[in-house]
Design an enzyme around this catalytic site. Sequence first.
Site, PDB file in Angstrom:
ATOM      1  CG  HIS A  45      -2.273  -0.663   0.737  1.00 45.39           C
ATOM      2  ND1 HIS A  45      -2.329  -2.454   1.071  1.00 45.39           N
ATOM      3  CD2 HIS A  45      -3.729  -1.106   1.145  1.00 45.39           C
ATOM      4  CE1 HIS A  45      -3.097  -3.095   1.778  1.00 45.39           C
ATOM      5  NE2 HIS A  45      -4.064  -2.233   1.422  1.00 45.39           N
TER       6      HIS A  45
ATOM      7  CG  HIS B  19       1.721  -3.099   7.505  1.00 48.21           C
ATOM      8  ND1 HIS B  19       2.381  -4.236   6.656  1.00 48.21           N
ATOM      9  CD2 HIS B  19       0.478  -3.385   6.205  1.00 48.21           C
ATOM     10  CE1 HIS B  19       1.828  -4.938   5.407  1.00 48.21           C
ATOM     11  NE2 HIS B  19       0.766  -4.312   5.071  1.00 48.21           N
TER      12      HIS B  19
ATOM     13  CG  ASP C  67       6.137  -4.687   8.630  1.00 51.81           C
ATOM     14  OD1 ASP C  67       7.457  -5.812   8.511  1.00 51.81           O
ATOM     15  OD2 ASP C  67       4.273  -5.081   8.668  1.00 51.81           O
TER      16      ASP C  67
END
Length: 286
Positions: free
Chosen positions: A205, A245, A249
Amino acid sequence: MPTMDADSSNTLRFRLTAATTNDHRNGFDHCHCSGEGRKIASAAEMKARKSRLKGWLETASFMKWRSEDVVGVVKYHPIPCFFAMSLLFFMGVEYTLRMVPSTSPPFDLGFVATSWLNQALSSRPDLNTLFAALNTVFVGMQTTYILWVFLIEGRARPGLAALFMFTCRGILGYTTQLPLPEEFLGSGADFPVGNVSFFLFYSGHVASSVIASIDMRRMQRKELAWMFDFLNVLQVVRLLGTRGHYTIDLAVGIGAGVLFDSLAGKYEESRKVYVASAPSNGIYST
C-alpha cells in the site's frame, strides 16, 4: 696382519680429533653466518614495510585535513554529521538493549504510539470498516493513476516500478513470514477485500503510493503529489492502529517505492523502452 705401535696410534687419534673439531667449528661458523643473514634480511624487509606505510600516510587524505576543514564539514554538511552522531548513539542502544524474549510478542514503537486508535477501532467495528473502505478507495486511486500513466500517457516507468516492487515483496514476504500481531483488526472492506491472507513485509500500500507520488512530482503535478503524501500518512497511521503492518513494514515500503522507481528509470535508460504514440505500434525496445 701388521700392527700399530703406540706412537702411531696416538698420532692417528690426534688427527681424527682435530678434524672433528674443525668440522664442528666450520658448521658453527656457517650457522652463525646464516643467522646473521636472516637478521639482515628481516631488518631490510621491516624497513621496506615502514617505508611503504610512511608513503601511504603521507598521501592519505586525512593527513591533509586542517582544523578549518573539520569546522567546514560541521557547518556545511550538518546532515551527514547528524547521521554520524546517530550511528554512535544507536550503537550504544543496540549493544545495551535488553532483547525481547522468544515467548513475548514483538515490541513495536508504532503500536505503542497508536494504542489509542487500536482501542477506539476495536470498540467501534463500524468505524474500523469505514476507515478500511476509505483506504481501499485510496488504493484504487494509486492503481488508477499508474494504469492511466501507462495506457493513456504512454509512460511505462511507474508501472515497471510497481511490477518490480510487488515481485520483490512477494519473494521477501514468503521468505520471512512474520506473525500476525495479537491486536490485529481485520475488515472485509479492506484491500484485498474479503479478509484474505497477506504478506506483512513489506507494505505494498505504502510503496505503490510513493511510486505514484514520485511520478507526479516528476511530471510537475505537485498538488496531486502532496495530496497522495497526505493520504499516505493517514494510511500509515491507520495500518499501525489496526495492526495491519509492523512499523518496519511501512518504513521499508517507503524505501521500496523510492528504490524501485529508481531501478525502473535505470531499466528504461538501459533498454530504451517507450510506448509509441500510435496505438497500433505498441511497445518497442532497442
